[in-house]
Scaffold this motif. Structure first.
Motif, mmCIF file in Angstrom:
data_model
loop_
_atom_site.group_PDB
_atom_site.id
_atom_site.type_symbol
_atom_site.label_atom_id
_atom_site.label_comp_id
_atom_site.label_asym_id
_atom_site.label_seq_id
_atom_site.Cartn_x
_atom_site.Cartn_y
_atom_site.Cartn_z
ATOM 1 N N ILE A 54 6.856 3.305 6.123
ATOM 2 C CA ILE A 54 6.793 1.872 5.817
ATOM 3 C C ILE A 54 8.027 1.396 5.055
ATOM 4 C CG2 ILE A 54 5.507 0.132 4.489
ATOM 5 C CD1 ILE A 54 2.957 1.670 5.184
ATOM 6 N N CYS A 55 8.523 2.206 4.132
ATOM 7 C CA CYS A 55 9.635 1.770 3.279
ATOM 8 C C CYS A 55 11.004 2.099 3.865
ATOM 9 C CB CYS A 55 9.502 2.402 1.886
ATOM 10 S SG CYS A 55 7.980 1.956 1.020
ATOM 11 N N ASN A 56 11.070 3.149 4.692
ATOM 12 C CA ASN A 56 12.340 3.528 5.316
ATOM 13 C C ASN A 56 12.141 3.825 6.799
ATOM 14 O OD1 ASN A 56 14.227 3.824 2.866
ATOM 15 N ND2 ASN A 56 12.489 5.106 2.281
ATOM 16 N N LEU A 67 2.318 11.449 -7.725
ATOM 17 C CA LEU A 67 3.200 11.239 -6.573
ATOM 18 C C LEU A 67 2.587 10.240 -5.585
ATOM 19 C CD1 LEU A 67 4.347 14.928 -5.925
ATOM 20 C CD2 LEU A 67 5.641 13.089 -7.034
ATOM 21 N N ILE A 68 1.260 10.319 -5.411
ATOM 22 C CA ILE A 68 0.579 9.378 -4.524
ATOM 23 C C ILE A 68 0.675 7.964 -5.081
ATOM 24 C CG2 ILE A 68 -1.687 8.683 -3.639
ATOM 25 C CD1 ILE A 68 -2.382 11.676 -3.475
ATOM 26 N N LEU A 69 0.434 7.819 -6.381
ATOM 27 C CA LEU A 69 0.534 6.490 -7.004
ATOM 28 C C LEU A 69 1.944 5.933 -6.880
ATOM 29 C CD1 LEU A 69 -1.549 6.873 -10.304
ATOM 30 C CD2 LEU A 69 -2.208 5.723 -8.182
ATOM 31 N N THR A 70 2.938 6.785 -7.076
ATOM 32 C CA THR A 70 4.330 6.346 -6.946
ATOM 33 C C THR A 70 4.629 5.878 -5.528
ATOM 34 O OG1 THR A 70 5.006 7.925 -8.672
ATOM 35 C CG2 THR A 70 6.732 7.032 -7.239
ATOM 36 N N SER A 71 4.175 6.681 -4.549
ATOM 37 C CA SER A 71 4.402 6.314 -3.147
ATOM 38 C C SER A 71 3.746 4.989 -2.808
ATOM 39 C CB SER A 71 3.856 7.416 -2.229
ATOM 40 O OG SER A 71 4.560 8.625 -2.411
ATOM 41 N N TYR A 72 2.488 4.822 -3.247
ATOM 42 C CA TYR A 72 1.760 3.612 -2.866
ATOM 43 C C TYR A 72 2.219 2.395 -3.648
ATOM 44 C CZ TYR A 72 -1.363 5.392 0.642
ATOM 45 O OH TYR A 72 -1.854 5.888 1.821
ATOM 46 N N SER A 73 2.753 2.577 -4.830
ATOM 47 C CA SER A 73 3.309 1.416 -5.532
ATOM 48 C C SER A 73 4.496 0.859 -4.755
ATOM 49 C CB SER A 73 3.736 1.818 -6.946
ATOM 50 O OG SER A 73 4.782 2.767 -6.918
ATOM 51 N N LYS A 74 5.314 1.740 -4.195
ATOM 52 C CA LYS A 74 6.454 1.305 -3.389
ATOM 53 C C LYS A 74 5.999 0.788 -2.027
ATOM 54 C CE LYS A 74 9.701 4.388 -5.718
ATOM 55 N NZ LYS A 74 10.727 5.448 -5.592
ATOM 56 N N ILE A 75 4.961 1.416 -1.469
ATOM 57 C CA ILE A 75 4.425 0.953 -0.179
ATOM 58 C C ILE A 75 3.882 -0.459 -0.313
ATOM 59 C CG2 ILE A 75 2.526 1.271 1.461
ATOM 60 C CD1 ILE A 75 2.917 4.313 1.108
ATOM 61 N N ILE A 76 3.083 -0.701 -1.356
ATOM 62 C CA ILE A 76 2.484 -2.022 -1.550
ATOM 63 C C ILE A 76 3.570 -3.074 -1.789
ATOM 64 C CG2 ILE A 76 1.036 -3.388 -3.110
ATOM 65 C CD1 ILE A 76 -0.681 -0.861 -3.486
ATOM 66 N N THR A 115 6.575 -3.040 -0.655
ATOM 67 C CA THR A 115 7.235 -3.279 0.634
ATOM 68 C C THR A 115 6.359 -4.131 1.552
ATOM 69 O OG1 THR A 115 8.416 -1.170 0.489
ATOM 70 C CG2 THR A 115 8.229 -2.172 2.670
ATOM 71 N N ILE A 116 5.060 -3.827 1.575
ATOM 72 C CA ILE A 116 4.133 -4.585 2.434
ATOM 73 C C ILE A 116 4.087 -6.054 2.024
ATOM 74 C CG2 ILE A 116 1.692 -4.884 3.025
ATOM 75 C CD1 ILE A 116 1.403 -1.847 2.972
ATOM 76 N N LEU A 117 4.058 -6.296 0.732
ATOM 77 C CA LEU A 117 3.979 -7.677 0.253
ATOM 78 C C LEU A 117 5.218 -8.490 0.613
ATOM 79 C CD1 LEU A 117 2.346 -7.155 -3.268
ATOM 80 C CD2 LEU A 117 1.261 -7.984 -1.167
ATOM 81 N N ARG A 118 6.307 -7.798 0.906
ATOM 82 C CA ARG A 118 7.536 -8.509 1.296
ATOM 83 C C ARG A 118 7.619 -8.760 2.797
ATOM 84 N NH1 ARG A 118 10.018 -4.947 -2.575
ATOM 85 N NH2 ARG A 118 10.752 -3.604 -0.879
ATOM 86 N N LEU A 119 6.661 -8.239 3.563
ATOM 87 C CA LEU A 119 6.683 -8.472 5.013
ATOM 88 C C LEU A 119 6.496 -9.957 5.299
ATOM 89 C CD1 LEU A 119 4.571 -5.420 6.309
ATOM 90 C CD2 LEU A 119 7.056 -5.704 6.358
ATOM 91 N N PRO A 120 7.178 -10.475 6.312
ATOM 92 C CA PRO A 120 7.175 -11.925 6.547
ATOM 93 C C PRO A 120 5.879 -12.479 7.127
ATOM 94 C CG PRO A 120 8.477 -10.806 8.221
ATOM 95 C CD PRO A 120 8.111 -9.773 7.211
ATOM 96 N N THR A 121 5.121 -11.672 7.866
ATOM 97 C CA THR A 121 3.925 -12.188 8.532
ATOM 98 C C THR A 121 2.650 -11.568 7.965
ATOM 99 O OG1 THR A 121 3.927 -10.477 10.264
ATOM 100 C CG2 THR A 121 5.247 -12.466 10.663
ATOM 101 N N ALA A 122 1.583 -12.363 7.981
ATOM 102 C CA ALA A 122 0.284 -11.877 7.508
ATOM 103 C C ALA A 122 -0.232 -10.773 8.418
ATOM 104 C CB ALA A 122 -0.720 -13.032 7.461
ATOM 105 N N GLU A 123 0.038 -10.895 9.723
ATOM 106 C CA GLU A 123 -0.408 -9.871 10.675
ATOM 107 C C GLU A 123 0.257 -8.523 10.379
ATOM 108 O OE1 GLU A 123 -0.437 -8.989 15.510
ATOM 109 O OE2 GLU A 123 0.343 -10.893 14.712
#
Length: 297
Positions: free
Chosen positions: A132-134, A219-228, A230-238
């Motif tokens: 998702i991030c890279n 490590l999971i929390l770190t990964s998901y903090s960056k994942i979330i 990145t997701i919030l910056r996606l341009p579309t709701a879909e």
């Protein structure tokens, strides 16, 4: 009840056989429990086997995400096979005895598989982070060699620690106490039977739990903090909804696993009750984490 003498002057002995009390306090529900556990076991075996077969025969699923999902499904089959068959045998035959060696073997495999579960959940979160991030680097970073190394590391990483922990626990004396108020050989109910000071064993449990559960959880929390983020910056709701959906089942598994493991292994021995141990261990060791609907082409 069988015992082997140690030293008369020590006035102590150690047992060679345990009794798993399990659900013996519910004599009128033995048939119901046997049916419930049988259905659960068959469902877990069939569901996870289905995932393994589908991900192997469908070329579109030959991706790192499904490679780790296959490993996780096989892990779940092994995980429940350590405890549920023994529970079914005890209920069916009403024979609740288990030898010292069988009890130690069951505990060792349960702990090693729990360690694999924890590490593999962290690996799967790393896979989702890269995807998702890279996304442009995903094929290069998560290549076949890297995936194989991560999977092997997940299976082998916790073995030395859990083998050592099991040997340490079963080197204790149990002072004529052999009634385990639980349905399988887990650390808290077995430690309750030990005579003498078990503070060193409890400390080892905390250290191993931090090493094999807390660090992967961070490590999971770190990964998901960056994942979330990145997701919030996606341009579309879909796009955001689709990204969240691919991570939702993994997050539920993480929550169930780490909450139950923390209650079981980080709570002081004096604060454990037989009922809470059984309920938490039931969630921790017998929960079908992966379901067929987790497969998304």
């Amino acid at each position: 009840m069988k015992h082997t003498g140690i030293k008369e002057e020590d006035n102590a002995s150690t047992v060679t056989q345990f009794l798993l009390l399990g659900f013996s306090d519910l004599p009128n529900l033995q048939g119901v429990l046997f049916g419930m556990f049988s259905i659960m076991y068959v469902t877990i075996i069939i569901g996870n086997s289905f995932i393994i077969v589908v991900t192997r025969i469908d070329p579109t699923l030959h991706k790192p995400m499904y490679f780790f999902l296959t490993n996780f499904s096989f892990l779940e089959i092994c995980y429940v096979s350590v405890t549920l068959p023994r529970i079914l045998y005890s209920i069916w035959t009403q024979d609740r005895s288990i030898s010292l060696l069988a009890c130690a073997t069951q505990m060792c495999f349960f702990l090693m598989l729990a360690a694999t579960d924890s590490i593999l959940l962290a690996v799967m979160s790393y896979d989702r982070y890269v995807a998702i991030c890279n996304p442009l680097h995903y094929p290069l970073v998560m290549n076949q060699t890297k995936c194989t190394q991560l999977a092997v590391g997940s299976w082998l990483g916790g073995m030395p620690f859990q083998l050592g922990q099991t040997c340490q626990i079963f080197s204790l004396h149990f002072c004529n106490a052999n009634r385990i108020d639980h349905f399988f050989c887990d650390i808290p109910p077995v430690l309750k039977l030990a005579c003498g000071d078990t503070s060193l064993n409890e400390l080892y449990v905390y250290v191993v739990t931090i090493l094999l559960a807390a660090i992967p959880f961070v490590l999971i929390l770190t990964s998901y903090s960056k994942i979330i983020a990145t997701i919030l910056r996606l341009p579309t709701a879909e796009g955001r909804a689709k990204a969240f959906f691919t991570c939702s089942s993994h997050l539920v598994v993480v929550l169930l696993f780490y909450v139950s493991a923390s209650i079981t292994y980080l709570m002081p021995k004096s604060r454990h009750s037989a009922l809470s141990d059984k309920l938490v261990s039931f969630l921790h060791g017998c929960d079908p984490h992966v379901q067929p609907h987790d497969i998304q082409p």
